[in-house]
Design a protein around this motif. Sequence first.
Motif, short mmCIF file in Angstrom:
data_model
loop_
_atom_site.label_atom_id
_atom_site.label_comp_id
_atom_site.label_asym_id
_atom_site.label_seq_id
_atom_site.Cartn_x
_atom_site.Cartn_y
_atom_site.Cartn_z
N GLY B 9 42.36 59.50 58.38
CA GLY B 9 42.16 59.16 59.79
C GLY B 9 42.95 59.87 60.79
O GLY B 9 43.52 59.45 61.76
N ALA B 10 43.20 61.14 60.30
CA ALA B 10 44.01 61.99 60.96
C ALA B 10 43.49 62.98 61.87
O ALA B 10 44.12 64.14 62.60
CB ALA B 10 44.75 63.09 60.09
N LEU B 17 49.22 62.45 64.82
CA LEU B 17 50.75 62.40 65.28
C LEU B 17 51.35 62.32 64.03
O LEU B 17 52.20 63.24 63.95
CB LEU B 17 51.15 61.37 66.26
N ALA B 18 51.06 61.33 63.15
CA ALA B 18 52.00 61.41 61.91
C ALA B 18 51.87 62.74 61.05
O ALA B 18 52.94 63.16 60.52
CB ALA B 18 51.50 60.24 60.95
N SER B 19 50.70 63.27 60.78
CA SER B 19 50.49 64.50 60.14
C SER B 19 51.11 65.72 60.51
O SER B 19 51.80 66.39 59.84
CB SER B 19 49.05 64.84 59.62
N TYR B 30 48.00 67.34 54.19
CA TYR B 30 46.76 67.22 54.62
C TYR B 30 46.24 66.43 55.47
O TYR B 30 46.29 65.06 55.26
CB TYR B 30 46.09 67.20 52.95
N ALA B 31 45.78 66.74 56.84
CA ALA B 31 45.24 65.69 57.74
C ALA B 31 43.81 65.46 57.40
O ALA B 31 42.89 66.17 57.87
CB ALA B 31 45.45 66.48 58.98
N VAL B 246 57.48 59.50 59.10
CA VAL B 246 58.37 60.60 58.58
C VAL B 246 59.85 60.16 58.15
O VAL B 246 60.03 60.41 57.09
CB VAL B 246 58.63 61.74 59.72
N LYS B 247 60.41 59.12 58.99
CA LYS B 247 61.46 58.49 58.29
C LYS B 247 61.49 57.80 56.84
O LYS B 247 62.21 58.06 55.96
CB LYS B 247 62.11 57.54 59.13
N VAL B 248 60.22 57.17 56.71
CA VAL B 248 60.14 56.35 55.27
C VAL B 248 60.02 57.72 54.23
O VAL B 248 60.56 57.52 53.15
CB VAL B 248 58.85 55.61 55.53
N VAL B 249 59.03 58.70 54.57
CA VAL B 249 58.84 59.73 53.62
C VAL B 249 60.27 60.46 53.25
O VAL B 249 60.30 60.81 52.08
CB VAL B 249 57.68 60.51 54.09
N ASP B 250 61.00 60.64 54.28
CA ASP B 250 62.23 61.50 53.84
C ASP B 250 63.46 60.77 53.57
O ASP B 250 64.57 61.24 53.26
CB ASP B 250 62.61 61.91 55.28
N THR B 251 63.08 59.38 53.33
CA THR B 251 64.09 58.52 52.63
C THR B 251 64.03 58.72 51.15
O THR B 251 62.76 58.75 50.73
CB THR B 251 64.10 56.85 53.06
N PRO B 252 65.06 58.76 50.36
CA PRO B 252 65.12 58.91 48.86
C PRO B 252 64.24 57.72 48.22
O PRO B 252 64.44 56.56 48.82
CB PRO B 252 66.70 58.73 48.57
#
Lengths: 300, 300
Positions: B9-10, B17-19, B30-31, B246-252
């Motif tokens: 739904g991008a 915005l998220a993609s 991939y959007a 983004v913060k969630v993805v970039d967290t280990p």
Amino acid sequence: MKNVIVVTGASSGFGALASRALASSGHIVYAGMRDTKGRNAPQVLQAQEYAAKNSADLRAAELDVQSDKSVEAGIGKIIADNGRLDVVVHNAGHMVFGPAEAFTPEQLAELYDINVLSTQRVNRAALPQLRKQRRGLVVWVSSSSTAGGTPPYLAPYFAAKAAMDALAVVYARELSRWGIETSIIVPGAFTGGTNHFAHARSRGDKARAAEYEAGPYTGFADQVLKGFSSIVPPNADVSAVADAIVKVVDTPFGKRPFRVHIDPTQDGAEVGNAVLDRIRAELLRRIGLGDLLTPRDLAQ
Amino acid sequence: MKNVIVVTGASSGFGALASRALASSGHIVYAGMRDTKGRNAPQVLQAQEYAAKNSADLRAAELDVQSDKSVEAGIGKIIADNGRLDVVVHNAGHMVFGPAEAFTPEQLAELYDINVLSTQRVNRAALPQLRKQRRGLVVWVSSSSTAGGTPPYLAPYFAAKAAMDALAVVYARELSRWGIETSIIVPGAFTGGTNHFAHARSRGDKARAAEYEAGPYTGFADQVLKGFSSIVPPNADVSAVADAIVKVVDTPFGKRPFRVHIDPTQDGAEVGNAVLDRIRAELLRRIGLGDLLTPRDLAQ
């Protein structure tokens, strides 16, 4: 007061018990079920026998909640025969068991149809009459999973029941100004006494389920079922759900509880719903719609 | 670390915005959107322009989440091109507005398809790869309505999101032993900044809706929308949802939060989910399955 009541999914389980208990309490009760001339013919006979033996007004009614036509005809006939309809009990439901990933989108859609779209069909057939009367009661048989613990391998069922409960909550606000009251019954897990778990053993796409079994979830289906059974007390009595429905119906208009929990496992739904229903009520007051929380008394 | 990410739904709203934000953070993104050669061709162009301007790896991908075939082909191509897939972001969704009774069962089914079956299609296409990797992240864009306030006239949407959230919770437990982590993003109401509310004005069966308007719910649609808008702060910024993803993805791995709330209206979901997630965790521990609460670290 004698109410005209329809109960869906009344061929077995909570539905059969509730329709009998309501009839014994003096109401005119239609036990809705599909295939009354075929598969459920024995259940029709049982209802007739119960009625005769207990001098109760219990009538089996053809009602396939997955069919618009059947629901329109079935509800239409009840209204035509009685000139009114006072109480709708949304009880029909079905459970499936297995890893979420193993169910096809079609299987999820089918389960949503049985558990949720079924209520929409019955509401669209019944509510115009209840609104015309400016009086009525809608009872929803929800599930403690919607605000309590949710063990694995029951995802499609929990998703459907969460949706049904959300629908019930919003419907309550949209019906209160018409003079229609809502009560949500929240049963916990009863692993015995109904066919719910016995009939739930389908696992969808078998190849996908086998990957879980061959991977880190070996033996998991049995672990879940054993864990589940371990928290259901041996004396858990399914008739408590039927009794709760009778009590709600027999409570005067305006005094009925919004929710009743019957959860022998104490899986937490009572705590969860206390918080959620409070939060929801606060939001309505905050946006100036607090009147929706109480059904209007419009009937004379 | 550079992750291969697909966002559903991008074409607009949170998804667009998220993609972009994920691509700017250094990932291969991939959007996903449908009709990339037709209606969404301008969105494809925008993504290309964003990528060029920001030296970001943002790629529009044909992904109609209502079609098994499109999802299988779209996800299959991403995996074939990269040899892996690290993160799935379930964002696609649609809202409708009007009295619950005015929606046909078919309209409810359609909304369930867009909001819920969509995630099942993507999961069934993507999870075999994530399970093979014994590592991955599934991000679900839920809704504060699932544990917070639920204003009227949004019943079909709230029902679908409640189902999606229930599905997310159970999937989390069924994926943790495979080394796959789950984060559920819980946005509150953003009445501006996305097309969510603007596109939601369909009211289903118009005759039925008119009965509400002619009865005790005269002017109600406007009351609800005004009430809703009154609690959304004027500075509510939709990009906060993208930033949270983004913060969630970039967290280990292993440190990611199970839920993140981004709710400028403070409608109560943060409180409700704190209670519900705790109750659910307790049940798993009680039946001996507490290990499911933490994703296993299986990758080297």
